[in-house]
Write a protein that holds these residues in place. Sequence first.
Motif, short mmCIF file in Angstrom:
data_model
loop_
_atom_site.label_atom_id
_atom_site.label_comp_id
_atom_site.label_asym_id
_atom_site.label_seq_id
_atom_site.Cartn_x
_atom_site.Cartn_y
_atom_site.Cartn_z
N CYS A 1 31.60 66.28 -4.92
CA CYS A 1 30.51 65.42 -4.30
C CYS A 1 29.27 65.92 -4.68
O CYS A 1 28.39 65.38 -4.35
N GLY A 2 29.16 67.20 -5.11
CA GLY A 2 28.12 67.79 -5.48
C GLY A 2 27.06 68.59 -4.20
O GLY A 2 26.03 68.73 -4.52
N TYR A 3 28.00 68.74 -3.32
CA TYR A 3 27.18 69.42 -2.08
C TYR A 3 27.12 70.98 -2.32
O TYR A 3 28.15 71.43 -3.06
N ASP A 4 26.18 71.65 -1.64
CA ASP A 4 26.01 73.16 -2.10
C ASP A 4 26.65 73.49 -0.94
O ASP A 4 27.25 72.97 0.02
N ASN A 5 27.09 74.96 -0.92
CA ASN A 5 27.66 75.56 -0.15
C ASN A 5 27.21 75.54 1.47
O ASN A 5 28.19 75.40 2.39
N LYS A 6 26.03 75.54 1.65
CA LYS A 6 25.45 75.64 3.09
C LYS A 6 25.87 74.22 3.62
O LYS A 6 26.29 74.09 4.78
N PHE A 7 25.73 73.31 2.86
CA PHE A 7 26.07 71.81 3.57
C PHE A 7 27.44 71.81 4.02
O PHE A 7 27.78 71.28 4.91
N GLN A 8 28.22 72.31 2.99
CA GLN A 8 29.90 72.31 3.13
C GLN A 8 30.09 73.00 4.56
O GLN A 8 30.90 72.79 5.11
N THR A 9 29.47 74.28 4.61
CA THR A 9 29.71 75.20 5.64
C THR A 9 29.58 74.52 6.88
O THR A 9 30.14 74.54 7.95
N GLN A 10 28.25 73.90 6.89
CA GLN A 10 27.79 73.28 8.29
C GLN A 10 28.59 71.90 8.55
O GLN A 10 29.10 71.71 9.83
N ILE A 11 29.10 71.21 7.37
CA ILE A 11 30.05 70.03 7.66
C ILE A 11 31.32 70.65 8.24
O ILE A 11 31.92 70.05 9.21
N ASP A 12 31.80 71.82 7.64
CA ASP A 12 33.19 72.56 8.21
C ASP A 12 32.71 72.83 9.56
O ASP A 12 33.68 72.66 10.47
N ILE A 13 31.66 73.38 10.30
CA ILE A 13 31.48 73.67 11.44
C ILE A 13 31.68 72.42 12.38
O ILE A 13 32.36 72.28 13.22
N VAL A 14 31.03 71.43 11.88
CA VAL A 14 30.94 70.23 12.55
C VAL A 14 32.18 69.44 12.90
O VAL A 14 32.61 69.15 14.20
N VAL A 15 33.05 69.42 11.82
CA VAL A 15 34.17 68.93 11.75
C VAL A 15 35.09 69.68 12.81
O VAL A 15 35.84 69.38 13.81
N GLU A 16 35.00 71.25 12.75
CA GLU A 16 35.95 72.07 13.30
C GLU A 16 35.70 71.77 15.18
O GLU A 16 36.50 71.57 15.86
N GLU A 17 34.37 71.93 15.32
CA GLU A 17 33.59 71.44 16.79
C GLU A 17 34.28 70.15 17.40
O GLU A 17 34.76 70.35 18.50
N ILE A 18 34.25 69.20 16.61
CA ILE A 18 34.62 67.91 17.13
C ILE A 18 36.17 67.90 17.26
O ILE A 18 36.67 67.63 18.24
N TYR A 19 36.71 68.20 16.24
CA TYR A 19 38.24 68.29 16.27
C TYR A 19 38.68 69.06 17.44
O TYR A 19 39.75 68.74 18.13
N VAL A 20 38.19 70.51 17.64
CA VAL A 20 38.67 71.30 18.69
C VAL A 20 38.26 70.63 19.92
O VAL A 20 39.24 70.60 20.94
N ASN A 21 37.29 69.79 20.27
CA ASN A 21 36.98 69.26 21.29
C ASN A 21 37.95 68.15 21.60
O ASN A 21 38.33 68.11 22.78
N ILE A 22 38.22 67.43 20.52
CA ILE A 22 39.47 66.41 20.99
C ILE A 22 40.61 67.25 21.22
O ILE A 22 41.36 66.77 22.27
N CYS A 23 41.07 68.04 20.66
CA CYS A 23 42.30 68.64 20.85
C CYS A 23 42.36 69.21 22.45
O CYS A 23 43.46 69.36 23.00
N SER A 24 41.22 69.75 22.78
CA SER A 24 40.89 70.50 23.82
C SER A 24 41.04 69.52 25.13
O SER A 24 41.44 69.88 26.26
N TYR A 25 39.97 68.32 24.96
CA TYR A 25 39.99 67.60 26.19
C TYR A 25 40.61 65.99 26.03
O TYR A 25 40.75 65.66 27.21
#
Lengths: 99, 661
Positions: B553-577
């Motif tokens: 998609c042409g995103y830079d590493n920082k953008f991708q890392t941040q999206i990774d964090i967002v996905v993880e946080e939300i997903y973990v949130n769902i898994c946990s609660y």
Amino acid sequence: MNIVKTVNGEETTLAVEGRIDATNSKELQDAIIGSFQTTKNLVVDFEKVAYVASAGLRALLLGHKTAVSKSGVMKLIHVNDDVMEVLRMTGFQSALHIE
Amino acid sequence: MKHRKLGMKALAGMSFLAVIIAVTTCLTIDIRYKKERMSEYNNMAFSYARAAAEYIDGDRVLSYIQTNEEDDYYRGIRNFLEISQRQTDLEYYSVFVPYENDLVYIWDVGDEEGVRSLGYHEAYMEGGKEAVSAVFCQNPPQKMSITRDETYGYIASAYSPVFNSAGDPVAVVGVDLSMPGIRRGLFHFLMAVILSVFGVIAVSMGAFYVFIRKNIIIPIDRLNKAAKDMVGSLEGEDTFHVEIHTGDEIEELSESFAQMNLELREYLKKLSAVTAEKERIGAELDIATQIQADMLPSIFPAFPEREEIDIYALMDPAKEVGGDFYDFFMVDDKHLAMVIADVSGKGVPAALFMVIGKTLIKDHTKPGRPLGEVFTEVNRLLCESNKEGLFITAFECVLDLSTGDMAYVNAGHEPPFIAGRNEGYHVRSVTPQFVLAGFEEMTYETGELHLAPGDRLFLFTDGVTEATNTAEELYGMERLELVLCANAEKNPQELLQTVKQAVDEFVGEAEQFDDITMLGMMFRKKKDNLTLRAELASLETVTDFVNRFMDGCGYDNKFQTQIDIVVEEIYVNICSYAYPDGIGDATLELAAEGDRLTLTFTDSGFAYNPLEREEPDITLSAEEREIGGLGIFMVKQIMDEITYQRIDGKNVLKAAKYTEK
């Protein structure tokens, strides 16, 4: 994630490699807490850490609090930009010892 | 007047002939008659001459010259001569004695003046002496002598000698006939002959003319009229009818005409059948063109429900039915297939082959099947039914809308143009393989391309680049690239219409030789989703899915890392609660459109809005900080937009981030 632990006198160094996410942050947390059972000071080398999510931050915060309770010091070294951005965003940049 | 010529000609011809016949006839009759009449006159004159010569007593003749005395005998003879002369046409009837220098009359009778008395001496007429001398013998000539004399006029004379008892000639009997009298008789006869000949000829000519008119001119006029009517009524009802029963060549001609009429009608019938057939074929070709047009997807927007893509295509056939085709269709929910092809040749054969080719390609393009394999199979099938030696150049690609991966296969076709987001179009070099239907054993390789959201694709046939203007110049790749780049920001429909217009302007008045076919596609939005059991152990699956999506998609590493964090946080949130008993699904949908990336998390857990959670105070020192709450806090920090909705018993958390903000 891979953690290499080296002990040098009163200081333990944990060289972390890989991603620190919700699935493996417990591992890091255990390693950090465990280190304070043998040494007072802890250096966490993040050179090879590309990614830290909130679970990793919790491990770091717990480690920091343990160090403080044991009058020790926990230091983060070699933090790359992406991880630093996470630390900055969450206020950890100023709360933790980062070199 | 034209149609009267024949009668006039016949009449003129007949007149000429009649005159010749009449003249010849008259002359012949005249000459013949004259000869016979003259012979008759001759015989008559001589017989009178001989009769008198024999009747007269030769011994007494000379005594009258000596005495000059008339006696009873003398008067008797004169009486006889007078009666004879009166009863006949004789001009003069005389008896004289020839001497050396003149002649002496003894008897002479006649109507006119110049009747001489006994003993009258008279000089010979011109030639008279010779004629009389010739007669004065035993066997005188039996031919009259004709003379013109001032005293006697135009006369014919017959002489006969009178003999004495000793047998010597002593006198001559002369019989004179009036030539004008004879001539008058001949003339009257000639006149009668001429009149009757001309009369007969005139009557027969009239009859002949009537005959010719009845048997030739009128039938020919009828034929003429019938022929004219026939020409006028060939396409209508058969009214041809000629009544000619002359029993000759003209009747035969009329029969030939009737036959010709029938054959002409038959021929015209066939001709009109052929014409109708041609019209039918024309109409069917129109239908074929329509069917061909209908075979190509032509309703735009083609996939109104698919926000990921914007597609447009057009074909402008050079002839009624073309050999080019394009096609696009969804192979499955995530895969869009696009085909552009050009069948060699033009017209009906190319169009039929195009139908086969198009159908085969569509039929064999199946989810998950490599395109190389598709073309290998299509090529094999096309070769089986290709006795005409046609071939197809074709390019097919299948775009995975969830990844942007685009598989392609190129069978000898023009390479595609691809434009990156906010960039111009450039030719993407794709190795061409052999054309379809060329060689049965061919195998085709699948190639791989990748499109990022916002990328655009332009496919075309050589009808575009080989469009020719009146100066015989080709439109060419350079002009095409220029017009594409100049209009790169346009959507596919506008772009294709602009290119078509540019090509049309270039071609101008020149004839369009080849079909012009183009397909434009804009990969507007990349979309993918993942549904799985919400458990921490699957976190890696989720992050892999997200990272795979973001790659390309042409995103830079920082953008991708941040999206990774967002996905993880939300997903973990769902898994946990989300699920108290720990069992339930979570769905993540990703969408990249322009510079915006949207994440949508859905779970069926109990209603919970993480955005309402109190934010941690990040200004506190580490010792004072709470352990929890950081995840959602980071999500809010990283994402540019975030919303929570409870829809149909589901928690829907939508977060978007822009690359250039």
